[in-house]
Motif scaffolding. Sequence first.
Motif, PDB file in Angstrom:
ATOM      1  N   HIS A  25       9.051  -3.565   2.417  1.00  0.00           N
ATOM      2  CA  HIS A  25       7.694  -4.117   2.415  1.00  0.00           C
ATOM      3  C   HIS A  25       6.936  -3.626   3.636  1.00  0.00           C
ATOM      4  CE1 HIS A  25       8.149  -6.783  -0.974  1.00  0.00           C
ATOM      5  NE2 HIS A  25       9.317  -7.150  -0.495  1.00  0.00           N
ATOM      6  N   THR A  26       5.610  -3.500   3.492  1.00  0.00           N
ATOM      7  CA  THR A  26       4.813  -2.998   4.602  1.00  0.00           C
ATOM      8  C   THR A  26       4.168  -4.110   5.416  1.00  0.00           C
ATOM      9  OG1 THR A  26       2.945  -2.740   3.098  1.00  0.00           O
ATOM     10  CG2 THR A  26       4.330  -0.804   3.467  1.00  0.00           C
ATOM     11  N   GLY A  27       3.596  -5.148   4.813  1.00  0.00           N
ATOM     12  CA  GLY A  27       2.938  -6.212   5.554  1.00  0.00           C
ATOM     13  C   GLY A  27       3.911  -7.333   5.860  1.00  0.00           C
ATOM     14  N   GLN A  28       4.300  -7.493   7.093  1.00  0.00           N
ATOM     15  CA  GLN A  28       5.328  -8.462   7.445  1.00  0.00           C
ATOM     16  C   GLN A  28       4.791  -9.517   8.408  1.00  0.00           C
ATOM     17  OE1 GLN A  28       8.251  -8.095   5.883  1.00  0.00           O
ATOM     18  NE2 GLN A  28       7.323  -6.325   4.938  1.00  0.00           N
ATOM     19  N   CYS A  29       5.368 -10.683   8.411  1.00  0.00           N
ATOM     20  CA  CYS A  29       5.192 -11.761   9.394  1.00  0.00           C
ATOM     21  C   CYS A  29       3.872 -11.710  10.139  1.00  0.00           C
ATOM     22  CB  CYS A  29       6.357 -11.761  10.373  1.00  0.00           C
ATOM     23  SG  CYS A  29       7.916 -12.096   9.579  1.00  0.00           S
ATOM     24  N   VAL A  30       2.802 -11.669   9.429  1.00  0.00           N
ATOM     25  CA  VAL A  30       1.508 -11.563  10.074  1.00  0.00           C
ATOM     26  C   VAL A  30       0.756 -12.881  10.076  1.00  0.00           C
ATOM     27  CG1 VAL A  30       1.250  -9.086   9.716  1.00  0.00           C
ATOM     28  CG2 VAL A  30       0.482 -10.670   7.955  1.00  0.00           C
ATOM     29  N   GLY A  31       1.414 -13.950   9.685  1.00  0.00           N
ATOM     30  CA  GLY A  31       0.783 -15.267   9.698  1.00  0.00           C
ATOM     31  C   GLY A  31      -0.126 -15.469   8.500  1.00  0.00           C
ATOM     32  N   LYS A  32      -1.279 -16.059   8.756  1.00  0.00           N
ATOM     33  CA  LYS A  32      -2.200 -16.444   7.695  1.00  0.00           C
ATOM     34  C   LYS A  32      -2.875 -15.218   7.082  1.00  0.00           C
ATOM     35  CE  LYS A  32      -6.476 -18.975   7.096  1.00  0.00           C
ATOM     36  NZ  LYS A  32      -7.499 -19.754   7.771  1.00  0.00           N
ATOM     37  N   MET A  33      -2.969 -15.236   5.747  1.00  0.00           N
ATOM     38  CA  MET A  33      -3.646 -14.167   5.033  1.00  0.00           C
ATOM     39  C   MET A  33      -4.152 -14.693   3.702  1.00  0.00           C
ATOM     40  SD  MET A  33      -0.275 -11.928   4.093  1.00  0.00           S
ATOM     41  CE  MET A  33       0.812 -12.552   5.347  1.00  0.00           C
ATOM     42  N   THR A  34      -4.924 -13.877   3.031  1.00  0.00           N
ATOM     43  CA  THR A  34      -5.406 -14.242   1.707  1.00  0.00           C
ATOM     44  C   THR A  34      -4.341 -13.890   0.676  1.00  0.00           C
ATOM     45  OG1 THR A  34      -6.373 -12.074   1.271  1.00  0.00           O
ATOM     46  CG2 THR A  34      -7.785 -13.700   2.391  1.00  0.00           C
ATOM     47  N   THR A  35      -4.544 -14.371  -0.543  1.00  0.00           N
ATOM     48  CA  THR A  35      -3.644 -14.024  -1.640  1.00  0.00           C
ATOM     49  C   THR A  35      -3.607 -12.513  -1.831  1.00  0.00           C
ATOM     50  OG1 THR A  35      -4.086 -16.127  -2.734  1.00  0.00           O
ATOM     51  CG2 THR A  35      -3.190 -14.370  -4.113  1.00  0.00           C
ATOM     52  N   GLU A  36      -4.754 -11.866  -1.763  1.00  0.00           N
ATOM     53  CA  GLU A  36      -4.825 -10.412  -1.933  1.00  0.00           C
ATOM     54  C   GLU A  36      -4.046  -9.691  -0.834  1.00  0.00           C
ATOM     55  OE1 GLU A  36      -5.519  -6.652  -3.270  1.00  0.00           O
ATOM     56  OE2 GLU A  36      -5.878  -8.504  -4.355  1.00  0.00           O
ATOM     57  N   GLU A  37      -4.204 -10.127   0.413  1.00  0.00           N
ATOM     58  CA  GLU A  37      -3.470  -9.491   1.520  1.00  0.00           C
ATOM     59  C   GLU A  37      -1.964  -9.688   1.379  1.00  0.00           C
ATOM     60  OE1 GLU A  37      -6.875  -9.985   4.992  1.00  0.00           O
ATOM     61  OE2 GLU A  37      -5.476 -11.623   4.590  1.00  0.00           O
ATOM     62  N   ALA A  38      -1.558 -10.852   0.927  1.00  0.00           N
ATOM     63  CA  ALA A  38      -0.133 -11.157   0.818  1.00  0.00           C
ATOM     64  C   ALA A  38       0.528 -10.483  -0.373  1.00  0.00           C
ATOM     65  CB  ALA A  38       0.070 -12.671   0.732  1.00  0.00           C
ATOM     66  N   TYR A  39      -0.143 -10.503  -1.519  1.00  0.00           N
ATOM     67  CA  TYR A  39       0.497 -10.073  -2.761  1.00  0.00           C
ATOM     68  C   TYR A  39      -0.153  -8.867  -3.431  1.00  0.00           C
ATOM     69  CZ  TYR A  39       2.183 -14.882  -2.282  1.00  0.00           C
ATOM     70  OH  TYR A  39       2.728 -16.041  -1.810  1.00  0.00           O
ATOM     71  N   GLY A  40      -1.315  -8.454  -2.949  1.00  0.00           N
ATOM     72  CA  GLY A  40      -2.068  -7.385  -3.606  1.00  0.00           C
ATOM     73  C   GLY A  40      -1.331  -6.068  -3.709  1.00  0.00           C
ATOM     74  N   HIS A  41      -0.469  -5.769  -2.754  1.00  0.00           N
ATOM     75  CA  HIS A  41       0.263  -4.493  -2.762  1.00  0.00           C
ATOM     76  C   HIS A  41       1.535  -4.554  -3.623  1.00  0.00           C
ATOM     77  CE1 HIS A  41       2.373  -6.808   0.310  1.00  0.00           C
ATOM     78  NE2 HIS A  41       3.383  -5.963   0.196  1.00  0.00           N
ATOM     79  N   LEU A  42       1.881  -5.732  -4.112  1.00  0.00           N
ATOM     80  CA  LEU A  42       3.111  -5.886  -4.895  1.00  0.00           C
ATOM     81  C   LEU A  42       2.853  -5.598  -6.376  1.00  0.00           C
ATOM     82  CD1 LEU A  42       4.363  -9.100  -3.127  1.00  0.00           C
ATOM     83  CD2 LEU A  42       5.317  -6.806  -2.896  1.00  0.00           C
ATOM     84  N   ASP A  43       3.833  -5.032  -7.027  1.00  0.00           N
ATOM     85  CA  ASP A  43       3.745  -4.677  -8.444  1.00  0.00           C
ATOM     86  C   ASP A  43       3.627  -5.953  -9.283  1.00  0.00           C
ATOM     87  OD1 ASP A  43       4.220  -3.913 -11.091  1.00  0.00           O
ATOM     88  OD2 ASP A  43       5.820  -2.516 -10.565  1.00  0.00           O
ATOM     89  N   PRO A  44       2.539  -6.113 -10.047  1.00  0.00           N
ATOM     90  CA  PRO A  44       2.350  -7.331 -10.848  1.00  0.00           C
ATOM     91  C   PRO A  44       3.395  -7.496 -11.946  1.00  0.00           C
ATOM     92  CG  PRO A  44       0.636  -5.722 -11.330  1.00  0.00           C
ATOM     93  CD  PRO A  44       1.430  -5.183 -10.174  1.00  0.00           C
ATOM     94  N   VAL A 123       1.039 -14.906  -9.585  1.00  0.00           N
ATOM     95  CA  VAL A 123       0.822 -15.267  -8.185  1.00  0.00           C
ATOM     96  C   VAL A 123      -0.474 -14.636  -7.676  1.00  0.00           C
ATOM     97  CG1 VAL A 123       1.758 -15.092  -5.845  1.00  0.00           C
ATOM     98  CG2 VAL A 123       3.286 -15.574  -7.760  1.00  0.00           C
ATOM     99  N   GLN A 124      -0.717 -13.387  -8.045  1.00  0.00           N
ATOM    100  CA  GLN A 124      -1.926 -12.688  -7.603  1.00  0.00           C
ATOM    101  C   GLN A 124      -3.192 -13.329  -8.154  1.00  0.00           C
ATOM    102  OE1 GLN A 124      -0.758  -8.841  -9.014  1.00  0.00           O
ATOM    103  NE2 GLN A 124       0.193  -8.259  -7.077  1.00  0.00           N
ATOM    104  N   ASN A 125      -3.097 -13.996  -9.295  1.00  0.00           N
ATOM    105  CA  ASN A 125      -4.262 -14.645  -9.906  1.00  0.00           C
ATOM    106  C   ASN A 125      -4.625 -15.973  -9.248  1.00  0.00           C
ATOM    107  OD1 ASN A 125      -4.919 -12.671 -11.770  1.00  0.00           O
ATOM    108  ND2 ASN A 125      -3.471 -13.461 -13.264  1.00  0.00           N
ATOM    109  N   ASP A 126      -3.751 -16.527  -8.426  1.00  0.00           N
ATOM    110  CA  ASP A 126      -4.022 -17.796  -7.752  1.00  0.00           C
ATOM    111  C   ASP A 126      -4.834 -17.515  -6.494  1.00  0.00           C
ATOM    112  OD1 ASP A 126      -4.093 -20.414  -7.035  1.00  0.00           O
ATOM    113  OD2 ASP A 126      -1.944 -20.621  -6.711  1.00  0.00           O
ATOM    114  N   LYS A 127      -6.136 -17.447  -6.637  1.00  0.00           N
ATOM    115  CA  LYS A 127      -7.026 -17.007  -5.556  1.00  0.00           C
ATOM    116  C   LYS A 127      -7.394 -18.099  -4.555  1.00  0.00           C
ATOM    117  CE  LYS A 127      -7.608 -12.915  -7.390  1.00  0.00           C
ATOM    118  NZ  LYS A 127      -6.799 -11.832  -6.968  1.00  0.00           N
ATOM    119  N   GLN A 128      -7.107 -19.331  -4.837  1.00  0.00           N
ATOM    120  CA  GLN A 128      -7.572 -20.432  -3.992  1.00  0.00           C
ATOM    121  C   GLN A 128      -6.531 -20.901  -2.981  1.00  0.00           C
ATOM    122  OE1 GLN A 128     -10.794 -21.292  -4.128  1.00  0.00           O
ATOM    123  NE2 GLN A 128     -10.931 -19.663  -5.623  1.00  0.00           N
ATOM    124  N   THR A 129      -5.709 -19.997  -2.480  1.00  0.00           N
ATOM    125  CA  THR A 129      -4.706 -20.387  -1.513  1.00  0.00           C
ATOM    126  C   THR A 129      -4.839 -19.588  -0.222  1.00  0.00           C
ATOM    127  OG1 THR A 129      -3.068 -18.771  -2.270  1.00  0.00           O
ATOM    128  CG2 THR A 129      -3.038 -20.926  -3.342  1.00  0.00           C
TER     129      THR A 129
END
Length: 135
Positions: A25-44, A123-129
């Motif tokens: 994985h490329t984005g690691q332990c960076v604390g708070k992020m949006t759903t897109e930042e956390a999961y956007g790079h992952l294969d749906p 998970v990627q569709n849950d935008k309100q987290t």
Amino acid sequence: MRKIMMILALSVLSGCALQPAPQYHTGQCVGKMTTEEAYGHLDPNRYTIQVLALSEERDIRGYLREIPGQDPIWVNWKHSLGKSWYAVIYGDFATKQEAKQRVQMLSPRIKAQGPFVRSFAEVQNDKQTEVFRMR
């Protein structure tokens, strides 16, 4: 301020800042992020496990320590119906069957919370987290 303290506490308690990042994985332990930042790079088309959802942040700490291996863990924070909810998402699996097999390897205490498999598309569709990457 409370959210900042919660982020810091969850990061320290999970050992996030102390563990090296897994190689896949490329984005690691960076604390708070949006759903897109956390999961956007992952294969749906891949899968993960929603381990549990709790309304008290302090209750999550003990469960995080029981999740085996070095697979990624995210905590999704959402405010709904006047309450805060913390959903723990665990792992990145190629198939639904692989994720189901991993559920069987969880401790009885975690299995009692009713973990279930989700696609990353869901998970990627849950935008309100707000998402906190734990490892």
